[in-house]
Scaffold this active site. Structure first.
Site, short mmCIF file in Angstrom:
data_model
loop_
_atom_site.label_atom_id
_atom_site.label_comp_id
_atom_site.label_asym_id
_atom_site.label_seq_id
_atom_site.Cartn_x
_atom_site.Cartn_y
_atom_site.Cartn_z
N LYS A 1 0.84 -1.21 0.00
CA LYS A 1 0.00 0.00 0.00
C LYS A 1 0.87 1.25 0.00
CE LYS A 1 -3.79 -2.47 2.15
NZ LYS A 1 -4.45 -2.90 3.40
N ASP B 1 -11.01 2.58 4.55
CA ASP B 1 -11.28 1.14 4.40
C ASP B 1 -12.79 0.89 4.31
OD1 ASP B 1 -9.19 -0.63 4.10
OD2 ASP B 1 -8.74 -0.76 6.24
N GLN C 1 -4.43 -1.83 9.83
CA GLN C 1 -4.32 -3.10 9.12
C GLN C 1 -4.88 -4.25 9.97
OE1 GLN C 1 -3.19 -3.54 5.86
NE2 GLN C 1 -3.81 -5.67 6.10
#
Ligand SMILES: NC(=O)c1ccc[n+]([C@@H]2O[C@H](COP(=O)([O-])OP(=O)(O)OC[C@H]3O[C@@H](n4cnc5c(N)ncnc54)[C@H](OP(=O)(O)O)[C@@H]3O)[C@@H](O)[C@H]2O)c1
Length: 290
Positions: free
Chosen positions: A52, A119, A96
């Site tokens: 990412k 997200d 994460q």
């Protein structure tokens, strides 16, 4: 049979994002800034976050990676989240997953400012998604919608079967494909481990989205002729013939299923690359709000 080539499409969208960033800079606006918090040393998570960060660089975003020890307390993690919430330079950030067992994922998700939740996991975003209101969509289902849309696949009135009901893939996918939108307007069946006679459902599917994490679980006899098959699964399977000692396997037995399909995603190179690119697209949108 046509491949739904996520690798190629993600490169096209990557160029579009890069152009949009250059345009922003010319207009005197700041670079979009994506931050990530990684707790612990899980190998796969480190790889995903590293990728990412690399992708941020490729499109001209600023990125910040905060790495925390695996014994970081939930309270300390929340403090870091609050700092990111308040940091005006950060447009969006992610924590994460998975998190260490002593940390409650729902509490952490809810601690993130939903306007920075790129997200798309915050209840505000999930609720807005269900209402068809503007929101950040979760990256993996959003990437699948983009694959369907850019390949001009008809979805209206189609029978869609989603296997897997996780908060990050299956459940949002089922909601999105049932919305009064394109892609959407499907008649959706959501299957999970308690579903009886799974194949009875999958054989009816015009569009089959498979996200259960069991390598090569879907066989040709479970798929309707001419179906669109989207394979979300990514599992590392031991393979001594590969230098790294494993290969990535999808949830679909590609070789025998592909000849029956109108469209199918490969693994790797299907849904995976789309997920990262949709995260970047969400961040670009977050930076547009300034
Ligand atoms: N390509 C990408 O970018 C991407 C992104 C995210 C995830 N993934 C991959 O996608 C897969 C799924 O991920 P996830 O996070 O959604 O997984 P998850 O949280 O483990 O959920 C798996 C789902 O599959 C269901 N299931 C398990 N066995 C089943 C069976 N025999 N029949 C029917 N349903 C069954 C489970 O049912 P219950 O709810 O009843 O337990 C659960 O709902 C994994 O391989 C993951 O690595 C890929």
């Amino acid at each position: 049979m046509q491949l739904l080539d996520g690798k190629a499409l993600s490169k096209t969208i990557q160029k579009e994002i890069k152009t949009a960033v250059e345009q922003r800079i010319q207009e005197g606006k700041k670079r979009p800034h994506l931050a990530a918090i990684l707790v612990g040393t899980d190998g796969a998570s480190q790889t995903y976050v590293g990728h990412k960060v690399k992708m941020c660089k490729a499109v001209g975003f600023q990125s910040t990676l905060l790495q925390l020890e695996s014994d970081t307390s939930q309270a300390d993690l929340i403090k870091h989240i609050q700092q990111f919430n308040e940091n005006e330079d950060i447009d969006g950030f992610i924590v994460q997953l998975p998190l260490p067992k002593h940390i409650d994922v729902n509490t952490i998700t809810e601690a993130i400012d939903y306007q920075k939740d790129v997200d798309g996991f915050h209840p505000q975003n999930i609720g807005r998604m269900a209402q068809n209101s503007p929101c950040f969509l979760p990256a993996t289902p959003a990437g699948i919608l983009e694959l369907l849309a850019r390949n001009k696949i008809e979805t209206s009135g189609k029978e869609c079967v989603v296997i897997g009901r996780s908060n990050i893939v299956g459940r949002p996918m089922s909601l999105l494909l049932s919305r009064n939108n394109y892609p959407g307007n499907c008649t959706v069946t959501l299957c999970h481990s308690r579903t009886q006679d799974l194949a009875v459902h999958t054989r009816r599917a015009d569009i089959l989205v498979v996200a259960l994490g069991k390598p090569e679980f879907i066989t040709a006899d479970m798929v309707k002729e001419g179906a669109v098959v989207v394979d979300v699964g990514i599992t590392r399977v031991a393979d001594a013939s590969r230098k790294r000692g494993y290969r990535l396997a999808g949830d679909v037995k590609f070789d025998e299923v592909a000849p029956k399909c109108s469209y199918i995603t490969p693994v790797p190179g299907g849904v995976g690359p789309m997920t990262v690119i949709m995260l970047l697209l969400n961040t670009l949108r977050a930076s547009d709000k300034e």
